[in-house]
Design a protein around this motif. Structure first.
Motif, PDB file in Angstrom:
ATOM      1  N   ALA A  47       0.821  -1.216   0.000  1.00 28.15           N
ATOM      2  CA  ALA A  47       0.000   0.000   0.000  1.00 28.15           C
ATOM      3  C   ALA A  47       0.858   1.270   0.000  1.00 28.15           C
ATOM      4  O   ALA A  47       2.026   1.250   0.407  1.00 28.15           O
ATOM      5  N   TRP A  48       0.254   2.359  -0.417  1.00 33.92           N
ATOM      6  CA  TRP A  48       0.965   3.629  -0.574  1.00 33.92           C
ATOM      7  C   TRP A  48       1.642   4.069   0.721  1.00 33.92           C
ATOM      8  O   TRP A  48       2.811   4.436   0.732  1.00 33.92           O
ATOM      9  N   ASP A  49       0.890   4.025   1.828  1.00 35.90           N
ATOM     10  CA  ASP A  49       1.461   4.488   3.096  1.00 35.90           C
ATOM     11  C   ASP A  49       2.663   3.645   3.506  1.00 35.90           C
ATOM     12  O   ASP A  49       3.655   4.159   4.035  1.00 35.90           O
ATOM     13  N   ASP A  50       2.572   2.363   3.271  1.00 39.30           N
ATOM     14  CA  ASP A  50       3.676   1.457   3.600  1.00 39.30           C
ATOM     15  C   ASP A  50       4.893   1.789   2.727  1.00 39.30           C
ATOM     16  O   ASP A  50       6.029   1.868   3.205  1.00 39.30           O
ATOM     17  N   ALA A  51       4.647   1.996   1.426  1.00 39.31           N
ATOM     18  CA  ALA A  51       5.741   2.337   0.507  1.00 39.31           C
ATOM     19  C   ALA A  51       6.364   3.679   0.889  1.00 39.31           C
ATOM     20  O   ALA A  51       7.573   3.872   0.773  1.00 39.31           O
ATOM     21  N   LYS A  52       5.536   4.589   1.367  1.00 39.81           N
ATOM     22  CA  LYS A  52       6.048   5.902   1.775  1.00 39.81           C
ATOM     23  C   LYS A  52       6.930   5.753   3.018  1.00 39.81           C
ATOM     24  O   LYS A  52       7.996   6.369   3.104  1.00 39.81           O
ATOM     25  N   ASP A  53       6.487   4.941   3.965  1.00 43.83           N
ATOM     26  CA  ASP A  53       7.292   4.708   5.169  1.00 43.83           C
ATOM     27  C   ASP A  53       8.637   4.086   4.832  1.00 43.83           C
ATOM     28  O   ASP A  53       9.631   4.291   5.523  1.00 43.83           O
ATOM     29  N   LEU A  54       8.673   3.293   3.748  1.00 44.59           N
ATOM     30  CA  LEU A  54       9.921   2.654   3.327  1.00 44.59           C
ATOM     31  C   LEU A  54      10.783   3.584   2.486  1.00 44.59           C
ATOM     32  O   LEU A  54      11.879   3.209   2.067  1.00 44.59           O
ATOM     33  N   GLY A  55      10.249   4.784   2.219  1.00 43.34           N
ATOM     34  CA  GLY A  55      11.026   5.759   1.458  1.00 43.34           C
ATOM     35  C   GLY A  55      11.011   5.531  -0.044  1.00 43.34           C
ATOM     36  O   GLY A  55      11.845   6.055  -0.773  1.00 43.34           O
ATOM     37  N   LEU A  56      10.068   4.745  -0.511  1.00 43.54           N
ATOM     38  CA  LEU A  56      10.020   4.454  -1.944  1.00 43.54           C
ATOM     39  C   LEU A  56       9.198   5.481  -2.711  1.00 43.54           C
ATOM     40  O   LEU A  56       9.388   5.652  -3.917  1.00 43.54           O
ATOM     41  N   VAL A  57       8.251   6.128  -2.058  1.00 39.84           N
ATOM     42  CA  VAL A  57       7.407   7.131  -2.703  1.00 39.84           C
ATOM     43  C   VAL A  57       7.239   8.331  -1.769  1.00 39.84           C
ATOM     44  O   VAL A  57       7.443   8.226  -0.554  1.00 39.84           O
TER      45      VAL A  57
END
Lengths: 264, 211
Positions: A228-238
């Motif tokens: 999910a977007w929030d997860d990807a954001k937390d990982l610094g990918l987006v």
């Protein structure tokens, strides 16, 4: 509300049904010398020259992917055990006998290991192709911009998938994918990352299947899931400005048969 | 195999519609989110109760889970034979056979009787007639001999013991209890949908706010 008759996994079924039967004397290693897109379009089993056997596999795998009741409550024909039995019966009827050296090995067309490998690989390749198409929907990309490589099945001797991820990330020139693994222990990358091509690259990994979707290697227990977007954001990918582009999928490449294959 | 229809009267969905989002923006993410919920749920389920080598049934269910967009809703399908049976339960009876063959050992679990050579039928008398109750494999034989009292031969065979292993039990019918824990609960499904739709709305609102 619940229904008894599911819709078939259309994309997966189509991926299988469109495959052409290609009897071949080539070994698995030699098959990999053929362009990946051509292999993707054909129903192969190494050194299986009997096209009737390949057609039997195609029919049975089609049943597994899209089980349709042909009689009241009858679904045994889609059970892998009975598919194995039908293959063994066919081989017995044709008088097939393995050489003494090959009996019971993967080179034995009637061995459990061989039949299971053909069934599992071709079924999962069709499912993997279907999932790739659904994952690539623009609306899905916006909410789920990344994929994670996860283990779906345990293995007695698992491959070093983290090591393979690092090699694939280098080959794909995706430092973010490598960074995420080092800092989170998770194998996550954006859907438009070339790492999804590298993971199955037989040039990097001899057991690779050269597809941008799972399974990435023979008899692999790994699969992919949307992140999910929030997860990807937390990982610094987006971040809020990131737009993940749809992967360019050549449907003719995935599902259709090239002219030279038809001629063969 | 079964399919679940997710209706569109949910509050989060209505909020999304009010925010100007269309079904084609909302439904695919819902499909993916619920598909993942189902996959994670299947992978968390324990393998067979007998602790025999797994056939990876739940992994196959996870891989066979997909979504479809129909009309104004989303359908989640699990195209794996056996999944609905585990969920709803019911009677299992043989088709094109006289009996069901139930695996009796780890060796036969996930296999069909036709995959084994030289299985013999085990019979039992019941109500005055023989009844087939199992399929056995002959694994060892031993011949009992004793010294002959007369005749040319010094020893004679007096009995033979056969070591047999039951490979399958044969029965007419099995009743399986349904298990609602086969799939995620409605509360879990709704929660995932709520979170997903709220995420879609939030991102759309942020982008609209940035002009």
């Amino acid at each position: 509300m619940m229904f008894n008759e599911p819709l078939p996994f259309t994309e997966a079924v189509k991926a299988l049904v469109e495959k052409q039967i290609m009897p071949t004397d080539l070994t698995t290693a030699q098959l990999r010398g053929i362009d990946a897109s051509a292999r993707r379009q054909a129903m192969f089993s190494a050194q299986t020259t009997n096209e009737y056997l390949l057609q039997l596999y195609k029919d049975r795998i089609g049943g597994i992917l899209n089980p349709v009741n042909t009689g009241p409550g009858s679904t045994t024909q889609f059970n892998p055990a009975y598919v194995r039995q039908s293959v063994k019966n066919f081989l017995a009827e044709t008088g097939y006998a393995p050489s003494p050296d090959n009996e019971g090995t993967l080179q034995d067309l009637g061995s459990d290991g061989r039949i299971n490998l053909v069934l599992k690989t071709n079924t999962e390749l069709a499912q993997g192709a279907g999932h790739l198409i659904q994952q690539n929907d623009p609306a899905v990309l916006d909410a789920f911009p990344a994929l994670e490589l996860v283990r779906f099945e345990d293995r007695k001797v698992p491959r070093d998938w983290e090591g393979r991820w690092r090699v694939a990330a280098r080959a794909a020139n995706d430092p973010d994918a490598a960074r995420v693994l080092e800092f989170s222990g998770r194998m996550v990358a954006l859907k438009d990352s070339p790492i999804w091509d590298s993971l199955g690259d037989s040039g990097l990994f001899p057991d690779g299947l050269d597809n941008p979707y799972p399974p990435f290697a023979f008899n692999s227990g790994m699969w992919t899931q949307d992140v999910a977007w929030d997860d990807a954001k937390d990982l610094g990918l987006v971040d809020d400005d990131t737009t993940v582009k749809p992967r360019e999928i050549d449907f003719a490449d995935l599902f259709n048969t090239k002219e030279w294959m038809r001629a063969a | 195999m079964f399919t679940i229809d997710i209706k569109d009267q949910l509050t989060p969905f209505n909020r999304a519609l009010q925010a100007g989002l269309r079904a084609q923006s909302i439904n695919p993410p819902i499909g993916v989110a619920v598909k993942k919920l189902f996959q994670d749920h299947f992978l968390s389920l324990p393998p067979n109760r007998m602790d025999w080598p797994t056939t990876n049934f739940w992994s196959r269910c996870a891989k066979a889970t997909h979504y479809d967009l129909i009309g104004f809703g989303v359908l989640i399908s699990v195209s794996q034979v056996g999944a609905l049976q585990r969920l709803k339960g019911g009677d299992i009876t043989p088709v094109n056979a006289r009996n069901l063959a139930i695996p009796a050992s780890p060796e036969t679990y996930g296999k069909a009787p036709g995959e084994f050579d030289h299985l013999a039928i085990m019979w039992r008398w019941s109500d005055g007639s023989p009844k087939a109750i199992g399929l056995v494999a002959q694994r060892a034989t031993a011949t009992i001999i004793e010294r002959a009292k007369s005749g040319k031969r010094a020893y004679k065979a007096v009995a033979e013991m056969v070591g047999q292993v039951v490979m399958f039990w044969l029965i007419k019918k099995v009743h399986q209890q349904g298990d609602p824990n086969t799939i995620p609960s409605e509360v879990e499904i709704r929660s995932v949908i709520d979170t997903t739709v709220q995420g879609v709305v939030d991102r759309a609102t942020r982008r609209a706010g940035r002009g």
